[in-house]
Design an enzyme around this catalytic site. Structure first.
Site, mmCIF file in Angstrom:
data_model
loop_
_atom_site.group_PDB
_atom_site.id
_atom_site.type_symbol
_atom_site.label_atom_id
_atom_site.label_comp_id
_atom_site.label_asym_id
_atom_site.label_seq_id
_atom_site.Cartn_x
_atom_site.Cartn_y
_atom_site.Cartn_z
ATOM 1 N N CYS A 296 -5.194 9.594 7.619
ATOM 2 C CA CYS A 296 -5.348 9.334 9.054
ATOM 3 C C CYS A 296 -4.693 10.441 9.863
ATOM 4 O O CYS A 296 -3.612 10.930 9.513
ATOM 5 C CB CYS A 296 -4.686 8.004 9.434
ATOM 6 S SG CYS A 296 -5.449 6.554 8.693
ATOM 7 N N ASP B 91 4.124 1.501 12.098
ATOM 8 C CA ASP B 91 2.853 0.981 11.595
ATOM 9 C C ASP B 91 2.511 -0.390 12.170
ATOM 10 O O ASP B 91 1.360 -0.824 12.080
ATOM 11 C CB ASP B 91 2.882 0.882 10.066
ATOM 12 C CG ASP B 91 2.675 2.220 9.389
ATOM 13 O OD1 ASP B 91 2.447 3.217 10.106
ATOM 14 O OD2 ASP B 91 2.724 2.275 8.149
ATOM 15 N N ILE C 227 7.836 7.954 16.632
ATOM 16 C CA ILE C 227 7.554 8.537 15.319
ATOM 17 C C ILE C 227 6.345 9.467 15.366
ATOM 18 O O ILE C 227 6.452 10.651 15.043
ATOM 19 C CB ILE C 227 7.317 7.423 14.268
ATOM 20 C CG1 ILE C 227 8.445 6.375 14.317
ATOM 21 C CG2 ILE C 227 7.204 8.042 12.880
ATOM 22 C CD1 ILE C 227 9.810 6.869 13.975
ATOM 23 N N ARG D 211 -8.641 1.229 3.662
ATOM 24 C CA ARG D 211 -7.655 2.030 2.952
ATOM 25 C C ARG D 211 -6.355 1.266 2.744
ATOM 26 O O ARG D 211 -5.587 1.588 1.832
ATOM 27 C CB ARG D 211 -7.344 3.326 3.717
ATOM 28 C CG ARG D 211 -8.401 4.409 3.629
ATOM 29 C CD ARG D 211 -7.930 5.702 4.298
ATOM 30 N NE ARG D 211 -6.584 6.031 3.858
ATOM 31 C CZ ARG D 211 -5.547 6.169 4.675
ATOM 32 N NH1 ARG D 211 -5.681 6.020 5.966
ATOM 33 N NH2 ARG D 211 -4.353 6.470 4.192
ATOM 34 N N ARG E 238 1.530 16.395 11.252
ATOM 35 C CA ARG E 238 2.352 15.764 10.202
ATOM 36 C C ARG E 238 2.646 16.823 9.137
ATOM 37 O O ARG E 238 2.171 16.756 8.015
ATOM 38 C CB ARG E 238 1.608 14.569 9.592
ATOM 39 C CG ARG E 238 1.261 13.515 10.596
ATOM 40 C CD ARG E 238 0.257 12.517 10.069
ATOM 41 N NE ARG E 238 0.855 11.501 9.236
ATOM 42 C CZ ARG E 238 0.167 10.532 8.642
ATOM 43 N NH1 ARG E 238 -1.131 10.463 8.775
ATOM 44 N NH2 ARG E 238 0.771 9.640 7.899
ATOM 45 N N PRO E 239 3.415 17.833 9.503
ATOM 46 C CA PRO E 239 3.663 18.933 8.565
ATOM 47 C C PRO E 239 4.439 18.468 7.350
ATOM 48 O O PRO E 239 5.164 17.476 7.398
ATOM 49 C CB PRO E 239 4.486 19.928 9.401
ATOM 50 C CG PRO E 239 5.132 19.086 10.455
ATOM 51 C CD PRO E 239 4.156 17.991 10.764
ATOM 52 N N ILE E 240 4.262 19.220 6.254
ATOM 53 C CA ILE E 240 5.002 18.887 5.038
ATOM 54 C C ILE E 240 6.136 19.886 4.806
ATOM 55 O O ILE E 240 6.570 20.096 3.686
ATOM 56 C CB ILE E 240 4.060 18.815 3.815
ATOM 57 C CG1 ILE E 240 3.341 20.158 3.584
ATOM 58 C CG2 ILE E 240 3.044 17.701 3.991
ATOM 59 C CD1 ILE E 240 2.581 20.186 2.278
ATOM 60 N N ASP E 241 6.615 20.457 5.912
ATOM 61 C CA ASP E 241 7.693 21.451 5.819
ATOM 62 C C ASP E 241 8.909 20.908 5.087
ATOM 63 O O ASP E 241 9.542 21.623 4.298
ATOM 64 C CB ASP E 241 8.125 21.908 7.225
ATOM 65 C CG ASP E 241 7.005 22.593 7.991
ATOM 66 O OD1 ASP E 241 5.870 22.610 7.483
ATOM 67 O OD2 ASP E 241 7.263 23.088 9.105
ATOM 68 N N ARG F 228 -3.687 11.038 2.401
ATOM 69 C CA ARG F 228 -2.509 11.889 2.569
ATOM 70 C C ARG F 228 -1.567 11.781 1.374
ATOM 71 O O ARG F 228 -0.883 12.735 1.014
ATOM 72 C CB ARG F 228 -1.781 11.513 3.859
ATOM 73 C CG ARG F 228 -0.624 12.443 4.171
ATOM 74 C CD ARG F 228 -0.195 12.339 5.605
ATOM 75 N NE ARG F 228 0.927 13.227 5.884
ATOM 76 C CZ ARG F 228 0.833 14.516 6.131
ATOM 77 N NH1 ARG F 228 -0.346 15.098 6.117
ATOM 78 N NH2 ARG F 228 1.903 15.250 6.384
ATOM 79 N N LYS G 273 0.838 -1.209 0.000
ATOM 80 C CA LYS G 273 0.000 0.000 0.000
ATOM 81 C C LYS G 273 0.868 1.253 0.000
ATOM 82 O O LYS G 273 0.644 2.180 -0.781
ATOM 83 C CB LYS G 273 -0.928 -0.025 1.220
ATOM 84 C CG LYS G 273 -1.768 1.236 1.400
ATOM 85 C CD LYS G 273 -1.227 2.131 2.484
ATOM 86 C CE LYS G 273 -2.146 3.309 2.754
ATOM 87 N NZ LYS G 273 -1.513 4.339 3.617
ATOM 88 N N ASN G 274 1.896 1.284 0.859
ATOM 89 C CA ASN G 274 2.718 2.486 0.974
ATOM 90 C C ASN G 274 3.546 2.751 -0.280
ATOM 91 O O ASN G 274 3.885 3.899 -0.572
ATOM 92 C CB ASN G 274 3.627 2.382 2.197
ATOM 93 C CG ASN G 274 2.859 2.534 3.505
ATOM 94 O OD1 ASN G 274 1.746 3.060 3.520
ATOM 95 N ND2 ASN G 274 3.441 2.073 4.597
#
Length: 420
Positions: free
Chosen positions: A118, A307, A329, A399, A123-126, A94, A23-24
Site C-alpha cells: 500500500c 492502522d 505516523i 491482503r 516509506r524509505p527503508i533507510d 511490502r 497479518k503483520n
C-alpha cells in the site's frame, strides 16, 4: 477479473466473529522461517492474499511449502537456493523486504528488487539499510534492485532514529547469525515483534528484551525447526470491535489478546460504547445514549495504532460534536476521507489532522479502497450507510482481512463480493 464488494447498509449485527492470526506478524514470520536449517510448522496462518504471495516467493527460492489445513503451513528450507528475488510477486507486498534480513543473515548475500504494498506516503527503508551496514554489509542499488553482501556479519550497537517495526524485525533477523552481540536501541515494541522473536528463540536464537525499546541479540551458529502459533490479529480485532460499536445489538469478538487493544478500548469507552472486555474476547452491546466526541493521536505501540485510525474515523462520524484525529505516523493516511465525504460525512483534513463533525447520516455510494485500512474503513461506513455501497479495488482489503465477507455475513451484514 476485478473483484468488488457490495454492501446494503443499515442492518444490525448480532453474533460472534473469531479473529484470525496476525497479518503483520505472519508476513514477517514466514520469511523468518528460511533462517532455519530444519522444517518449521506455523499454526494460525490467516487466509489472505499476502500469504499466497509469500508462498510464491518461498517456492521461487526452492523452499518446500505444504498447507496442511486451512490455518497450518509446513515450511522446509533445507533445499533452498539464494537466487535473486526479482519476480512480480516481490512487488505485490511490502513485507517481501523481510527476505533482505533473512537471506543476508543466513547466506551473507541478498538481492531483491524494491518491494510493493500500500502507498501511504514515503516509506524509505533507510533504517533497514543503516542496520545492515552497521552489521558489516555492503549495499548497492542497481537496476531497481538492492544487492546486499557481507563476508561476515558482526554484532554491534545500532540506534534507530525512528522506532520502525520493519527495521527492528529486519535487523533482528540479520543479526541472529552475526558474530557476537547486537544491541538495537529505540527498537519498536509492537506485539508482532515479540511474536517473531519468540519464533526465532524457539529455533535456537538468543534474543532478549522483547517488548522493550532495547533488543539484545547474541549470535548463534545454527537454527533448528520448531512449531509456532501466531498471535491473534489486533488490527482485525479492533476493526470488528469498531464495526460492532457502530452497528451491533449484541456482538462478540473472540480470539483476541485484550492487552494488545488497550489504547483502542480506552477510546471506545471514552466515546461511550457499551462493552465487556473478557480474558480473550470483547462483547459489544447496543449503546442507547448519544456517542461523545473525542480526540485521537496516533502513536507507536502501546499508543493508538495508525492502522486503526481509519476505521475509527468512520465511528466518529456518528459521535456528537467535533472530534479530531491527528496522524503522526504516515502522511497519506487520510485517503479514505474523500469517499466518506462523498457518503455524507462532514470531515476536513489539514496538517495531518482530520476534524470530524457529527453525527451525520451516511448514504451508500461508489467508492474505492485506496489501501488496506482505508478499505476496512469504507466497509465500516457502508455497514452504517443508508442504501447500497459498491467498493472497488478490494484486493487491498483481501491482503489483510481473512474471509471478511463471510465473517460479516455470519453476524447479519448484507454483503457480497463478485467479479466484474
Amino acid at each position: 477479473m476485478e473483484k468488488v464488494i457490495k454492501i446494503e447498509g443499515g442492518h444490525h449485527l448480532n453474533g460472534t466473529v473469531r479473529i484470525s492470526g496476525s497479518k503483520n506478524a505472519t508476513v514477517a514470520l514466514i520469511p523468518a522461517c528460511v533462517l532455519g536449517n530444519e522444517p518449521v510448522t506455523i499454526y494460525g496462518v490467516p487466509n489472505i492474499s499476502d500469504v499466497q504471495s509469500l508462498i510464491v516467493l518461498l517456492n521461487e527460492l526452492g523452499v518446500y511449502v505444504e498447507k496442511r489445513d486451512e490455518e497450518t503451513l509446513y515450511i522446509d528450507p533445507t533445499h533452498m537456493e539464494n537466487i535473486p528475488m526479482v519476480s512480480k510477486a516481490v512487488s505485490k507486498l511490502r513485507a517481501s523486504y523481510y527476505f533482505m534480513g533473512a537471506l543476508l543473515g543466513k547466506f551473507g548475500h541478498a538481492e531483491i528488487k524494491m518491494p510493493g504494498g500500500c502507498y501511504l506516503g514515503p516509506r524509505p527503508i533507510d533504517l533497514h539499510l543503516k542496520g545492515f551496514e552497521a552489521l558489516g554489509a555492503n549495499i548497492q542499488y542497481e537496476n531497481g534492485c538492492y544487492i546486499l553482501d557481507a563476508k561476515e556479519l558482526k554484532g554491534t550497537n545500532i540506534f534507530l532514529d525512528i522506532s520502525s517495526v520493519g527495521a527492528t524485525i529486519n535487523i533482528m533477523m540479520a543479526a541472529v547469525y552475526a558474530k557476537g552481540r547486537t544491541v538495537i536501541e529505540n527498537a519498536a515494541r509492537e506485539p508482532e515483534i515479540i511474536d517473531i522473536a519468540t519464533l526465532l528463540n524457539k529455533m535456537g536464537a538468543r534474543i532478549h528484551g522483547m517488548g522493550t525499546s532495547t533488543l539484545v541479540i547474541d549470535g548463534v551458529d545454527y537454527l533448528k525447526g520448531c512449531i509456532h502459533e501466531i498471535i491473534p490479529d489486533r488490527i482485525e480485532a479492533a476493526t470488528y470491535v469498531i464495526m460492532a460499536a457502530a452497528m451491533a445489538n449484541d456482538m462478540r469478538i473472540e480470539n483476541i489478546i485484550p492487552q494488545h487493544l488497550e489504547a483502542i478500548v480506552m477510546k471506545l469507552q471514552e466515546v461511550g460504547i457499551n462493552m465487556e472486555v473478557g480474558s480473550d474476547f470483547i462483547h459489544v452491546f447496543k449503546t442507547d445514549k448519544p456517542l461523545k466526541r473525542i480526540e485521537i493521536l496516533t502513536k507507536p505501540y502501546p499508543g493508538f495504532a495508525t492502522d486503526v485510525q481509519q476505521p475509527f474515523t468512520v465511528l466518529l462520524t456518528q459521535c456528537n460534536g467535533k472530534s479530531k484525529v491527528m496522524e503522526t505516523i504516515w502522511e497519506n493516511r487520510f485517503m479514505h476521507v474523500p469517499y466518506l465525504i462523498q457518503m455524507g460525512a462532514d470531515i476536513t483534513v489539514k496538517n495531518q489532522t482530520a476534524t470530524i463533525i457529527g453525527p451525520t447520516a451516511l448514504t451508500g455510494s461508489e467508492v474505492v479502497a485506496t489501501d488496506l485500512r482505508a478499505g476496512a474503513a469504507l466497509v465500516a461506513a457502508a455497514l452504517i450507510a443508508d442504501g447500497k455501497t459498491r467498493i472497488t479495488n478490494i484486493e487491498h482489503i483481501l491482503r489483510g482481512y481473512e474471509n471478511i465477507v463471510e465473517k460479516l455475513t455470519s453476524v447479519g451484514a448484507k454483503i457480497e463480493s463478485h467479479e466484474i
